[in-house]
Motif scaffolding. Sequence first.
Motif, mmCIF file in Angstrom:
data_model
loop_
_atom_site.group_PDB
_atom_site.id
_atom_site.type_symbol
_atom_site.label_atom_id
_atom_site.label_comp_id
_atom_site.label_asym_id
_atom_site.label_seq_id
_atom_site.Cartn_x
_atom_site.Cartn_y
_atom_site.Cartn_z
ATOM 1 N N GLY A 130 0.754 -1.112 -0.190
ATOM 2 C CA GLY A 130 0.074 0.171 0.048
ATOM 3 C C GLY A 130 0.877 1.305 0.137
ATOM 4 N N ASP A 131 0.217 2.333 0.103
ATOM 5 C CA ASP A 131 0.697 3.651 0.082
ATOM 6 C C ASP A 131 1.985 3.799 1.115
ATOM 7 O OD1 ASP A 131 1.088 6.498 -1.001
ATOM 8 O OD2 ASP A 131 0.381 6.919 1.023
ATOM 9 N N ILE A 132 1.606 3.376 2.381
ATOM 10 C CA ILE A 132 2.311 3.564 3.527
ATOM 11 C C ILE A 132 3.704 2.911 3.506
ATOM 12 C CG2 ILE A 132 2.465 2.935 6.050
ATOM 13 C CD1 ILE A 132 -0.247 3.863 6.318
ATOM 14 N N VAL A 133 3.400 1.235 2.871
ATOM 15 C CA VAL A 133 4.819 0.657 3.091
ATOM 16 C C VAL A 133 5.542 1.406 1.738
ATOM 17 C CG1 VAL A 133 5.478 -1.677 2.079
ATOM 18 C CG2 VAL A 133 3.520 -1.513 3.605
ATOM 19 N N ALA A 134 5.161 1.535 0.688
ATOM 20 C CA ALA A 134 5.983 2.241 -0.501
ATOM 21 C C ALA A 134 6.659 3.299 0.112
ATOM 22 C CB ALA A 134 5.060 2.481 -1.601
ATOM 23 N N LYS A 135 5.836 4.139 0.469
ATOM 24 C CA LYS A 135 6.656 5.477 0.940
ATOM 25 C C LYS A 135 7.632 5.222 1.995
ATOM 26 C CE LYS A 135 3.287 8.780 -0.434
ATOM 27 N NZ LYS A 135 2.006 9.715 0.180
ATOM 28 N N SER A 136 7.548 4.404 2.839
ATOM 29 C CA SER A 136 8.459 3.974 4.109
ATOM 30 C C SER A 136 9.899 3.289 3.383
ATOM 31 C CB SER A 136 7.845 2.836 5.060
ATOM 32 O OG SER A 136 6.752 3.344 5.732
ATOM 33 N N ILE A 137 9.570 2.682 2.400
ATOM 34 C CA ILE A 137 10.924 1.886 1.582
ATOM 35 C C ILE A 137 11.527 3.082 0.959
ATOM 36 C CG2 ILE A 137 11.680 0.540 -0.178
ATOM 37 C CD1 ILE A 137 9.093 -1.268 0.667
ATOM 38 N N LEU A 138 10.819 3.920 0.127
ATOM 39 C CA LEU A 138 11.486 5.041 -0.357
ATOM 40 C C LEU A 138 12.229 5.957 0.403
ATOM 41 C CD1 LEU A 138 8.583 6.061 -2.974
ATOM 42 C CD2 LEU A 138 10.834 4.871 -3.734
ATOM 43 N N ASN A 139 11.403 6.476 1.534
ATOM 44 C CA ASN A 139 11.836 7.299 2.730
ATOM 45 C C ASN A 139 13.248 6.750 3.248
ATOM 46 O OD1 ASN A 139 12.107 9.487 4.363
ATOM 47 N ND2 ASN A 139 11.745 7.810 6.083
ATOM 48 N N PHE A 140 13.272 5.297 3.168
ATOM 49 C CA PHE A 140 14.405 4.659 3.958
ATOM 50 C C PHE A 140 15.756 4.741 3.058
ATOM 51 C CE2 PHE A 140 17.454 1.123 4.409
ATOM 52 C CZ PHE A 140 17.729 1.030 5.934
#
Length: 663
Positions: free
Chosen positions: A548-558
């Motif tokens: 979902g959006d939250i998981v995808a953004k967490s990976i990008l942020n890392f």
Amino acid sequence: MNIKERIEELRNLIKYHNDLYYDKEQPEITDYEYDQLVQELKTLENEHPEYITSDSPTQKVGGTVKRELRKVPHDVPVISLQDAFSKEEIYDFVNKVKSQITNPKFVVEMKIDGLTVMLRYHNGKLTEGITRGNGEVGESVYENVLEIKTIPKSIPTELPYLEVRGEVYMSNKSFEMVLEREKNKGGKKYKTARNLASGTLRQLDSRIVRERNLDMFVFNLEISEGKDFTSHSETLEWLKTQGFTVIPNYKICSTADEVWEAVSSIGEERNKLPFGIDGAVIKVDNLSDRRVLGSTSKVPRWAIAYKYPPEQKETVIKDIKIQVGRTGRLTPLAILEPVKLAGTDVSKATLHNQDFINLKDIQIGDTVVIQKAGDIIPEVIKSIPEKRPANAMKYTIPTNCPICNSPTVRDENVADTRCINTECPAQQLGGIVYFASKGAMDIEGLGPSSVESLISEGFIKDIGDIYYLEQYRDELIEKGVVGRKKSTDNLLKAIEKSKENDLEKLITGLGIKNVGKQTARVLAMNFPDIDAVSNATYEQLIALPDFGDIVAKSILNFFNQEKNHQLIAKLKSAGVNVKSKSSEISSDDRFSGKTFVITGTLPTLKRDEATKMIQMYGGKVSGSVSKKTSYVLAGEEAGSKLTKAQDLGVRIINEEEFMDMLK
């Protein structure tokens, strides 16, 4: 969190605690807490059968079989009992039996907290002792049961074959003696008598069993060739005459009221007993009645186990301290007036977050009711305001981290308060411990105390430094940072071995927010290496299964943070594997659009192994057979799912055919 995610979380938790309980004898939670997890999972799966999978813990019996001990098939499958947690459930059980059986009798027994063992006798001589194992196959502990004084090595009635079932346990007195002995020699610290009894019985050195003075209560006669019985209570009385120590003080009851009175009586006395119990068992007494009632594939219909709620006691909160975890989360911890609870001394209890403190109206100085929620840290059930002293103080989680003094913030939409400084020493400690944990890189010997020592002595600052400890071997041994030569070398060996782990374990160990083991596996299946993951776009990530959006953004942020790229470069230089061993397979989607159901016991594959193979090739695994099922992969004792597949005309394959499909 939606229903499907909660079901998956519960399954992972239960599997984790099963591994600790059955295979390592080091449980982290109480039986009551474990039972509540299982009960919640059963309820959710019953309400949402479309989410049931073949590898769910609700579809299995219990522990696995350890490799060091000889495997022995059971003559009688060792299945679990249905659990009950309320008076209403006990009355329902009794009334259900009465609706099918005329004037049944019930036997109420204590449920001993130990390790289930089957004893086999041929012509009156003890010939085998077998643990429960997975219910179908156990482990031979014959040499060890010979060292248990309360187990008769021969019996006067020389039946051709006799098998009895009982519980091996350690008395409170014996447990205290072992603790004292270990304390005097600076040895291990054991948490519970049950864990120690289980670990002792599975020792390869039977001399250890002799030293620790185990006992056994027999509670069931399984097979008696050449002698017939009409009731369970009759078998217990006969077993006494043969020299067995049977379950003590059992009661024979006729009504639901009598059954409940017997259960309640055991509950009132359980903390005064010289051994541990984890419930009461209610069984139909007449053996022919049992055959009429029968069993399901998982539990007998003629017995039920009642689990008592945790013991509760009052104590006083002397102070509240803050713990900082690997994600920066601040957890308030109550410092308690020491009190003995469920056999152990407790002096701390988690208070979770500010909302919990406010809701329970907890203040420093309060008298509170606690119950044991784990082997170490109990939980606060409620405060007792009427006992509050005049000098009691309200508590608020600090606005600055007590470790690094950085500002703290409260997460949006949740109750957690976090330290915003990612360089906080407490977060670094927690992150390294998590990286080395079994679910991640699995570096044995690198637990909290070892990590803390390595950090305080300046040997490591981040996870990358772990792989350069070999350079400091002599210094580590000299200073005894993680022990002397043997401990140090074992740790360095485990670190070296972890370099070979698949990419999914590395991704898990990195501790990316909102990325757990399952998410890490999906990434490893869809990208060839860590560089490809770090360069993935939002569009690529959001298209992955269950992302979902939250998981995808967490990976990008890392991966947008330069320090994380430097960390990965450090791991690469040390020789840590950063390539996926499953991404090549995942590009082969031969099972795309196909749904499998796995049932029965496969000859060589475990269910989770077969499931992973199917998913790697793009297929799906379901827990129930329907017209949409493509294949049923069937092993021994496949049961009703096989029958339904035959009725629906679904193609049935065995393990050999399945492996041919993978060639």
